[in-house]
Scaffold this motif. Structure first.
Motif, PDB file in Angstrom:
ATOM      1  N   GLN A  84      -6.594  19.148  14.281  1.00  0.00           N
ATOM      2  CA  GLN A  84      -5.856  18.345  13.091  1.00  0.00           C
ATOM      3  C   GLN A  84      -6.977  17.726  12.198  1.00  0.00           C
ATOM      4  O   GLN A  84      -7.301  17.654  11.247  1.00  0.00           O
ATOM      5  CB  GLN A  84      -4.734  17.647  13.936  1.00  0.00           C
ATOM      6  N   GLN A 113      -1.495  21.591   8.405  1.00  0.00           N
ATOM      7  CA  GLN A 113       0.096  20.684   9.353  1.00  0.00           C
ATOM      8  C   GLN A 113      -0.358  21.518  11.091  1.00  0.00           C
ATOM      9  O   GLN A 113       0.185  22.354  11.275  1.00  0.00           O
ATOM     10  CB  GLN A 113       0.871  19.918   9.538  1.00  0.00           C
ATOM     11  N   HIS A 135       9.945  25.850  12.154  1.00  0.00           N
ATOM     12  CA  HIS A 135       8.528  25.248  11.648  1.00  0.00           C
ATOM     13  C   HIS A 135       7.435  26.315  10.412  1.00  0.00           C
ATOM     14  O   HIS A 135       7.576  26.096   9.848  1.00  0.00           O
ATOM     15  CB  HIS A 135       7.653  25.212  12.883  1.00  0.00           C
ATOM     16  N   ALA A 172       8.072  20.723  10.467  1.00  0.00           N
ATOM     17  CA  ALA A 172       7.463  20.317   9.346  1.00  0.00           C
ATOM     18  C   ALA A 172       8.724  19.770   8.360  1.00  0.00           C
ATOM     19  O   ALA A 172       9.227  20.786   8.098  1.00  0.00           O
ATOM     20  CB  ALA A 172       6.568  21.199   9.085  1.00  0.00           C
ATOM     21  N   GLN A 186      -8.502  18.215   8.572  1.00  0.00           N
ATOM     22  CA  GLN A 186      -8.262  16.912   7.320  1.00  0.00           C
ATOM     23  C   GLN A 186     -10.046  16.734   6.960  1.00  0.00           C
ATOM     24  O   GLN A 186      -9.752  16.164   6.063  1.00  0.00           O
ATOM     25  CB  GLN A 186      -8.098  15.627   7.734  1.00  0.00           C
ATOM     26  N   VAL A 232       1.773  24.803   7.943  1.00  0.00           N
ATOM     27  CA  VAL A 232       1.801  25.240   9.527  1.00  0.00           C
ATOM     28  C   VAL A 232       1.163  25.720  10.321  1.00  0.00           C
ATOM     29  O   VAL A 232       1.403  26.825   9.990  1.00  0.00           O
ATOM     30  CB  VAL A 232       3.208  24.807   9.678  1.00  0.00           C
ATOM     31  N   SER A 289       5.912  20.822   2.736  1.00  0.00           N
ATOM     32  CA  SER A 289       4.521  19.818   3.841  1.00  0.00           C
ATOM     33  C   SER A 289       3.682  21.122   3.934  1.00  0.00           C
ATOM     34  O   SER A 289       3.743  21.782   3.356  1.00  0.00           O
ATOM     35  CB  SER A 289       4.986  19.488   4.740  1.00  0.00           C
ATOM     36  N   ALA A 290       2.424  20.808   4.051  1.00  0.00           N
ATOM     37  CA  ALA A 290       0.767  21.906   3.800  1.00  0.00           C
ATOM     38  C   ALA A 290       1.793  22.787   5.228  1.00  0.00           C
ATOM     39  O   ALA A 290       2.588  22.621   5.647  1.00  0.00           O
ATOM     40  CB  ALA A 290      -0.302  21.155   4.990  1.00  0.00           C
ATOM     41  N   ARG A 295      -5.865  22.103   4.360  1.00  0.00           N
ATOM     42  CA  ARG A 295      -4.568  21.489   4.006  1.00  0.00           C
ATOM     43  C   ARG A 295      -4.041  22.165   5.531  1.00  0.00           C
ATOM     44  O   ARG A 295      -3.851  23.768   4.974  1.00  0.00           O
ATOM     45  CB  ARG A 295      -4.163  21.710   2.577  1.00  0.00           C
ATOM     46  N   VAL A 324       1.284  22.054  14.408  1.00  0.00           N
ATOM     47  CA  VAL A 324       2.312  21.335  15.657  1.00  0.00           C
ATOM     48  C   VAL A 324       1.512  22.511  17.119  1.00  0.00           C
ATOM     49  O   VAL A 324       1.739  23.774  17.142  1.00  0.00           O
ATOM     50  CB  VAL A 324       2.946  23.085  15.264  1.00  0.00           C
TER      51      VAL A 324
END
Length: 216
Positions: free
Chosen positions: A57, A68, A93, A25, A61, A32, A29-30, A66, A70
């Motif tokens: 994911q 991300q 990450h 990431a 959204q 994880v 960023s957002a 918020r 992985v």
């Protein structure tokens, strides 16, 4: 019928060595969400982007949460494999939440439940030490494994979650492997859930995972 199907599903061992690709990431960023699992989370036999992790994911959204995702799942993995991989994944990450979906293959390979418990406990502790909240996805065994073993296996997840203050989904495949439509929710190999099953799998995970993310 559904009991035999559940047994075949688990006895095949979630086999294979396919691993999803993951990327670090980017900074800033957002938060994880790191998924560490086996073929149930690795889109085994599915079109890329159709598994429950990909659907997760999209739901994040859609609901304005918020984060991300992985996916570091490996088909055929055990808790020992996950434990050995986890330190590098945490460093790479820096997740806010770690979802651990492992243990079914341990039981199918006849590994001691005490070893499974120790590995899961170590993964939870390592994740928390890295600043992440943890969600365990529990598994179940079919009745033909014997009620005593089945109860002891289920208790591994409950015990680790309670002792280590981790969130828990008691049975990741609830409504899929043990539901009235079990035969229709698996691929032709009668081992891996098909695309129709993925939304139900996500629905089992979502309430606890959303709570961890919102709390964070």
């Amino acid at each position: 019928m559904k009991r035999r199907h559940f047994s075949a599903t688990l006895t095949a061992g979630l086999a294979g060595l396919w691993c999803v690709r993951v990327a670090a990431a980017p900074a800033g960023s957002a938060p994880v969400v790191l998924i560490v699992g086996d073929s149930l989370s690795a889109e085994y036999g599915l079109r890329r982007g159709s598994g429950w992790v990909a659907l997760l994911q999209a739901r994040l959204q859609r609901e304005g949460v918020r984060a991300q995702v992985v996916n570091a799942s490996v088909s055929g993995d055990t808790t020992a494999g996950g434990r050995s991989r986890l330190p590098g994944l945490l460093q790479q990450h820096q997740p806010a939440v770690v979802v651990i979906e492992l243990g079914g293959n341990d039981a199918l390979r006849g590994l001691p439940l005490s070893t499974t418990r120790d590995n899961l406990r170590a993964m939870v502790r390592a994740s928390r030490a890295a600043g992440a909240r943890v969600l365990l996805l529990g598994m179940d065994m079919p009745p033909n494994y014997g009620e005593r073993y089945r109860a002891e296996f289920r208790a591994v997840y409950a015990d680790v979650a309670r002792e280590e203050q981790a969130a828990l989904v008691p049975f990741f495949l609830a409504g899929v492997a043990d539901g009235p439509r079990a035969a229709a929710l698996f691929q032709a190999d009668r081992i891996h859930p098909n695309e129709d099953a993925q939304p139900a799998m996500l629905n089992n995970v979502w309430p606890q995972l959303r709570r961890l993310l919102v709390r964070g």
